[in-house]
Design an enzyme around this catalytic site. Structure first.
Site, PDB file in Angstrom:
ATOM      1  N   ILE A 179       0.829  -1.186  -0.023  1.00 56.96           N
ATOM      2  CA  ILE A 179      -0.086  -0.138  -0.216  1.00 56.96           C
ATOM      3  C   ILE A 179       0.978   1.204   0.042  1.00 56.96           C
ATOM      4  CG2 ILE A 179      -1.628   1.234   1.189  1.00 56.96           C
ATOM      5  CD1 ILE A 179      -2.734  -1.373   2.678  1.00 56.96           C
ATOM      6  N   ASP A 180       1.030   1.894  -1.168  1.00 63.17           N
ATOM      7  CA  ASP A 180       1.949   2.981  -1.297  1.00 63.17           C
ATOM      8  C   ASP A 180       1.356   4.513  -1.353  1.00 63.17           C
ATOM      9  OD1 ASP A 180       4.157   4.678  -1.873  1.00 63.17           O
ATOM     10  OD2 ASP A 180       4.046   3.803  -4.088  1.00 63.17           O
ATOM     11  N   THR A 181       1.485   4.986  -0.070  1.00 63.21           N
ATOM     12  CA  THR A 181       0.909   6.396  -0.408  1.00 63.21           C
ATOM     13  C   THR A 181       1.138   7.436  -1.088  1.00 63.21           C
ATOM     14  OG1 THR A 181       2.588   7.209   1.613  1.00 63.21           O
ATOM     15  CG2 THR A 181       0.557   6.229   2.527  1.00 63.21           C
ATOM     16  N   LEU A 294      -0.204  -0.390  -4.556  1.00 63.39           N
ATOM     17  CA  LEU A 294      -1.612  -0.220  -4.360  1.00 63.39           C
ATOM     18  C   LEU A 294      -1.904   1.292  -3.855  1.00 63.39           C
ATOM     19  CD1 LEU A 294      -3.084  -3.350  -2.584  1.00 63.39           C
ATOM     20  CD2 LEU A 294      -3.607  -2.647  -5.054  1.00 63.39           C
TER      21      LEU A 294
END
Length: 300
Positions: A179-181, A294
């Site tokens: 999960i990539d901010t 994501l």
């Protein structure tokens, strides 16, 4: 004490560029070498103005320096919104503090003379300024790398890794995803969020003609990509997605609309249909702990 304006100007361009480059690495903001140089140039011009016109007191105020840093960041990076802008600005300040700490540490250890006047830092000419700069840059690179690896490691430990399944024409690819901010990429035609996935993780579910593009490293050859995709039976499912990344503006990803994707986190599963898969022909993780990136909006 004699001050050589040309040397001071050049030194500030180099140091400002390195600070902006480190900021780009940490923030993953879209930029280019030219934009980083222009931002560094603005900072160097400011220092020269301070030296040549010492009587203009407004340039020495805290507000003037805040405006300068805000301008350097605005020139150097592609800004999507104010929230993103202030995040990049904060990272810029942290990078600046790291450089300053490295510089003063070198002065202390090397017993080199220097002083600060009106916000400008001077090193005595008899000491090697270029040795001072090179040591500072190397120190920041080493410190930055250690901190970056630690941050990445902590992010992974904090369970930002989820299970991802991509379904396409009755075939499924299964992999781990981060999960990539920093991933806010959207398809410009449909505004659907884009999941970036390594080609090798998707290879078995892709049509042969699409596989050939990546196996022959033609993904950056726009004419070849357009020709191959237009002749594919799956033409309506594929598209080209523009993106910006460090050192590369106006890049292009080959993307496709899957049947659906499935996300699994803490034994909870979530299916998503309105999404685009962007194919990336390199590794996303050095240790292979994840093979896709994501957007956080897909998890919420």
């Amino acid at each position: 004490m004699e001050v050589y304006i040309d040397i001071l100007f050049l030194e500030n361009i180099v140091m400002n560029y390195m600070i902006l480059w480190v900021t780009a690495r940490f923030s993953k903001a879209g930029t280019s070498s030219l934009r980083l140089f222009l931002g560094a140039l603005v900072g160097a011009v400011y220092v020269v103005v301070l030296i040549l016109f010492p009587g203009i007191k407004v340039y020495y105020t805290t507000m003037a320096k805040v405006i300068l840093s805000a301008l350097m960041v605005a020139i150097s990076f592609s800004i999507e919104n104010f929230r993103r802008y202030f995040k990049i600005l904060a990272i810029f300040y942290v990078s600046t503090f790291i450089f300053a700490g490295a510089a003063f540490s070198f002065l202390y250890l090397n017993k080199t003379g220097g002083f600060v006047k009106n916000g400008v830092f001077y090193v005595y000419w008899q000491s090697s300024k270029w040795t001072f700069m090179i040591f500072s840059i190397l120190t920041v690179v080493i410190i930055g790398r250690i901190f970056w690896e630690e941050i990445q490691s902590r992010l992974i430990k904090d369970k930002l890794i989820v299970r991802l399944k991509v379904a396409f024409e009755n075939k499924i690819a299964d992999m781990s995803a981060l999960i990539d901010t920093g991933n806010s990429l959207h398809d410009p035609l449909t505004n659907m969020p884009v999941v970036i996935v390594e080609f090798l993780a998707l290879k078995d579910i892709l049509p042969f003609e699409i596989q050939s593009i990546f196996e022959n490293s033609k993904e950056n050859d726009l004419s070849s990509v357009t020709d191959i995709v237009s002749k594919s039976n799956w033409f309506s499912r594929f598209r080209l997605i523009p993106f910006n990344s460090l050192g590369k503006e106006n890049g292009m990803l080959i993307g496709f609309k899957p049947d659906y994707i499935e996300l699994e986190e803490n034994e909870e599963k979530k299916g998503v249909e309105n999404v685009i898969i962007g194919i990336y022909n390199r590794s996303l993780s050095k240790n292979a702990k994840y093979r896709a990136l994501l957007s956080p909006e897909l998890i919420s």
